[in-house]
Motif scaffolding. Sequence first.
Motif, PDB file in Angstrom:
ATOM      1  N   PRO A 329      -1.436  -0.719  -4.110  1.00 13.61           N
ATOM      2  CA  PRO A 329      -0.827  -2.046  -3.971  1.00 13.61           C
ATOM      3  C   PRO A 329      -1.655  -2.943  -3.062  1.00 13.61           C
ATOM      4  O   PRO A 329      -2.189  -2.508  -2.039  1.00 13.61           O
ATOM      5  CB  PRO A 329       0.546  -1.743  -3.370  1.00 13.61           C
ATOM      6  CG  PRO A 329       0.846  -0.340  -3.805  1.00 13.61           C
ATOM      7  CD  PRO A 329      -0.479   0.368  -3.805  1.00 13.61           C
ATOM      8  N   ILE A 330      -1.744  -4.220  -3.451  1.00 12.27           N
ATOM      9  CA  ILE A 330      -2.583  -5.180  -2.736  1.00 12.27           C
ATOM     10  C   ILE A 330      -1.891  -5.715  -1.487  1.00 12.27           C
ATOM     11  O   ILE A 330      -2.525  -5.902  -0.432  1.00 12.27           O
ATOM     12  CB  ILE A 330      -2.978  -6.345  -3.670  1.00 12.27           C
ATOM     13  CG1 ILE A 330      -3.791  -5.819  -4.866  1.00 12.27           C
ATOM     14  CG2 ILE A 330      -3.765  -7.408  -2.913  1.00 12.27           C
ATOM     15  CD1 ILE A 330      -5.102  -5.191  -4.512  1.00 12.27           C
ATOM     16  N   ILE A 331      -0.575  -5.969  -1.568  1.00 15.21           N
ATOM     17  CA  ILE A 331       0.133  -6.587  -0.442  1.00 15.21           C
ATOM     18  C   ILE A 331      -0.022  -5.789   0.856  1.00 15.21           C
ATOM     19  O   ILE A 331      -0.368  -6.367   1.895  1.00 15.21           O
ATOM     20  CB  ILE A 331       1.618  -6.825  -0.798  1.00 15.21           C
ATOM     21  CG1 ILE A 331       1.731  -7.945  -1.837  1.00 15.21           C
ATOM     22  CG2 ILE A 331       2.437  -7.184   0.443  1.00 15.21           C
ATOM     23  CD1 ILE A 331       3.147  -8.220  -2.318  1.00 15.21           C
ATOM     24  N   PRO A 332       0.210  -4.462   0.864  1.00 13.46           N
ATOM     25  CA  PRO A 332       0.044  -3.711   2.118  1.00 13.46           C
ATOM     26  C   PRO A 332      -1.368  -3.804   2.690  1.00 13.46           C
ATOM     27  O   PRO A 332      -1.547  -3.820   3.919  1.00 13.46           O
ATOM     28  CB  PRO A 332       0.384  -2.275   1.720  1.00 13.46           C
ATOM     29  CG  PRO A 332       1.243  -2.404   0.508  1.00 13.46           C
ATOM     30  CD  PRO A 332       0.728  -3.594  -0.216  1.00 13.46           C
ATOM     31  N   GLN A 333      -2.380  -3.886   1.817  1.00 12.66           N
ATOM     32  CA  GLN A 333      -3.757  -3.971   2.287  1.00 12.66           C
ATOM     33  C   GLN A 333      -4.007  -5.306   2.995  1.00 12.66           C
ATOM     34  O   GLN A 333      -4.718  -5.370   4.007  1.00 12.66           O
ATOM     35  CB  GLN A 333      -4.732  -3.807   1.110  1.00 12.66           C
ATOM     36  CG  GLN A 333      -4.648  -2.440   0.433  1.00 12.66           C
ATOM     37  CD  GLN A 333      -5.644  -2.310  -0.720  1.00 12.66           C
ATOM     38  OE1 GLN A 333      -6.856  -2.323  -0.507  1.00 12.66           O
ATOM     39  NE2 GLN A 333      -5.128  -2.190  -1.930  1.00 12.66           N
ATOM     40  N   ILE A 334      -3.402  -6.388   2.484  1.00 16.20           N
ATOM     41  CA  ILE A 334      -3.546  -7.686   3.143  1.00 16.20           C
ATOM     42  C   ILE A 334      -2.740  -7.716   4.435  1.00 16.20           C
ATOM     43  O   ILE A 334      -3.170  -8.323   5.433  1.00 16.20           O
ATOM     44  CB  ILE A 334      -3.106  -8.817   2.196  1.00 16.20           C
ATOM     45  CG1 ILE A 334      -3.981  -8.824   0.937  1.00 16.20           C
ATOM     46  CG2 ILE A 334      -3.191 -10.182   2.888  1.00 16.20           C
ATOM     47  CD1 ILE A 334      -3.502  -9.756  -0.152  1.00 16.20           C
ATOM     48  N   MET A 335      -1.575  -7.065   4.430  1.00 17.48           N
ATOM     49  CA  MET A 335      -0.766  -7.014   5.650  1.00 17.48           C
ATOM     50  C   MET A 335      -1.522  -6.303   6.779  1.00 17.48           C
ATOM     51  O   MET A 335      -1.378  -6.629   7.953  1.00 17.48           O
ATOM     52  CB  MET A 335       0.554  -6.276   5.380  1.00 17.48           C
ATOM     53  CG  MET A 335       1.458  -6.940   4.344  1.00 17.48           C
ATOM     54  SD  MET A 335       2.188  -8.492   4.888  1.00 17.48           S
ATOM     55  CE  MET A 335       3.401  -7.887   6.064  1.00 17.48           C
ATOM     56  N   GLN A 336      -2.372  -5.354   6.373  1.00 15.15           N
ATOM     57  CA  GLN A 336      -3.119  -4.586   7.367  1.00 15.15           C
ATOM     58  C   GLN A 336      -4.251  -5.410   7.978  1.00 15.15           C
ATOM     59  O   GLN A 336      -4.474  -5.373   9.187  1.00 15.15           O
ATOM     60  CB  GLN A 336      -3.687  -3.322   6.704  1.00 15.15           C
ATOM     61  CG  GLN A 336      -4.373  -2.389   7.689  1.00 15.15           C
ATOM     62  CD  GLN A 336      -4.835  -1.105   7.004  1.00 15.15           C
ATOM     63  OE1 GLN A 336      -4.611  -0.888   5.809  1.00 15.15           O
ATOM     64  NE2 GLN A 336      -5.472  -0.231   7.776  1.00 15.15           N
ATOM     65  N   GLU A 337      -4.986  -6.170   7.132  1.00 16.63           N
ATOM     66  CA  GLU A 337      -6.057  -7.028   7.647  1.00 16.63           C
ATOM     67  C   GLU A 337      -6.422  -8.098   6.613  1.00 16.63           C
ATOM     68  O   GLU A 337      -6.167  -7.938   5.419  1.00 16.63           O
ATOM     69  CB  GLU A 337      -7.306  -6.201   8.006  1.00 16.63           C
ATOM     70  CG  GLU A 337      -7.968  -5.528   6.815  1.00 16.63           C
ATOM     71  CD  GLU A 337      -9.239  -4.786   7.192  1.00 16.63           C
ATOM     72  OE1 GLU A 337      -9.573  -4.776   8.391  1.00 16.63           O
ATOM     73  OE2 GLU A 337      -9.890  -4.248   6.293  1.00 16.63           O
ATOM     74  N   ASP A 338      -7.019  -9.190   7.082  1.00 22.65           N
ATOM     75  CA  ASP A 338      -7.434 -10.266   6.191  1.00 22.65           C
ATOM     76  C   ASP A 338      -8.485  -9.773   5.206  1.00 22.65           C
ATOM     77  O   ASP A 338      -9.304  -8.901   5.536  1.00 22.65           O
ATOM     78  CB  ASP A 338      -8.022 -11.430   6.998  1.00 22.65           C
ATOM     79  CG  ASP A 338      -7.009 -12.073   7.933  1.00 22.65           C
ATOM     80  OD1 ASP A 338      -5.796 -11.812   7.752  1.00 22.65           O
ATOM     81  OD2 ASP A 338      -7.429 -12.826   8.830  1.00 22.65           O
TER      82      ASP A 338
END
Length: 484
Positions: A329-338
């Motif tokens: 999933p993409i959302i958790p990866q963005i939540m982790q860092e820009d």
Amino acid sequence: MENTYHCYANRELSWLRFNERVLEEAEDSRLPLCERLSFLSIFQSNLDEFFMVRIGSLQDQMLLDKNARENKTNMTSGEQIDAALAFIHKLTARRDAAYNGLLEQLAEQGIRLLDFAHMEEESRAELEKLFRQDYLPLLSSFIISKKQAFPFLKNKGIYAVAVLSTKAEKKKIGIVPCGSEIFPRLVPVPGRTGCFILSEELILHFLPLLYKGYKVSSKTLARITRNADIDADLIYDEDLNYRDHMAEVVKKRKKLAPVRLELSREIDEEIIQSLCKNLKLDPKRVFEYDSPLDHSFLFQIEDQLRSHTDLFFAPRHPQPSPALDERKPIIPQIMQEDKLLHYPYESIRPFLQLLHEAACDPDVVSIKMTLYRLANHSKVVDALVEAAENGKQVDVLVELKARFDEENNIEWSRLLERAGCHVVYGIEGLKVHSKLCLITRKTKDGISFITQIGTGNYNEKTSRLYTDLSFLTASREIGLEATE
């Protein structure tokens, strides 16, 4: 003060220098043949838009104040047009030479564009039979006279023009629309593998069959370019909603004044003067060419040669971004860092995946987005429709003033509204170019945001061609700014 103007280049001439560099690519023998064909076609379509927008704008400025001067080179609108036309004559002469040189190279690949002078009698007879059966019943013809008004000529449409004469009457003008939307542009020559004739040349050759009783003393193909520079806000109609108003603007643009007349052959000066008079066009805007009036058919020729990979650049495909794992999933990866995507070197897929995830994520309450230019079969719109159908609040700003994409954007706005999206149409007096997407999530921990800020359109096709950046962040500060 006057000397300071020498420090600057005129905007219009500078743009023509850019298009000259496109032409130079078509002239460059080091490039693969089909890529040179593409550059030649792009040069012409660029020039079409230059006349429709920039020459059209200068023409409008002349009507308002012919003595007004631009602030970089102190040139009036008329001086800018004259300088541009002189440069364009030089460029189109080079374009014609490049085209004829490329035809010789196409012949080496087994592809030839023929005229009737280079055909056997049997091929001519078969083409006449084809013309009588498939073309003649669909063609319309006009004879310009006191009883017959001059017909409306569509922007960028190709017309066969004949000089007609009889013993009893003085010369008249015959005009036949060549209907590129009706007839295939490339017509195979019977009995000659790999040989073609352009449909408008076929029509031009057989014009006497449409004008029986007249002698066709000379003939040419003609193409009109019309002004497309229309100020949507200036002619705003308060009785229409904005989308219907823009639909009316698109209709009006198709009927604006001509800014150029292109001819494929020399024809009587008297006839040119008559055409210019009827079109209300300055004779200085008439161009005579030694190549076809519309080069878009070159892409069809390229399709005939797709199996010859040496005639094309090696294909380049956007790669997966090392910053994102598309298997997760993409959302958790963005939540982790820009994250930062760089098109066209990296793929737009992660952003499309983000939209799809947002459409299905139960924690997402809204998606807000600006849309300027979209792909013909837009996966971005598909995701927004999916989100609205899943009960998300979807707010979309569709910029209807995206030049030459107005009709597409009108249709996309209707589709989005039917799906339940809230659609707005930009800001009066401004054109919204910003590329902004805001995804708002509500969880037990409160409100959070995923914000995307880009330099390029939300267009899967052009993301494979144009260099742009796409920044993805869960920054609360940036999310709040995007909300404002």
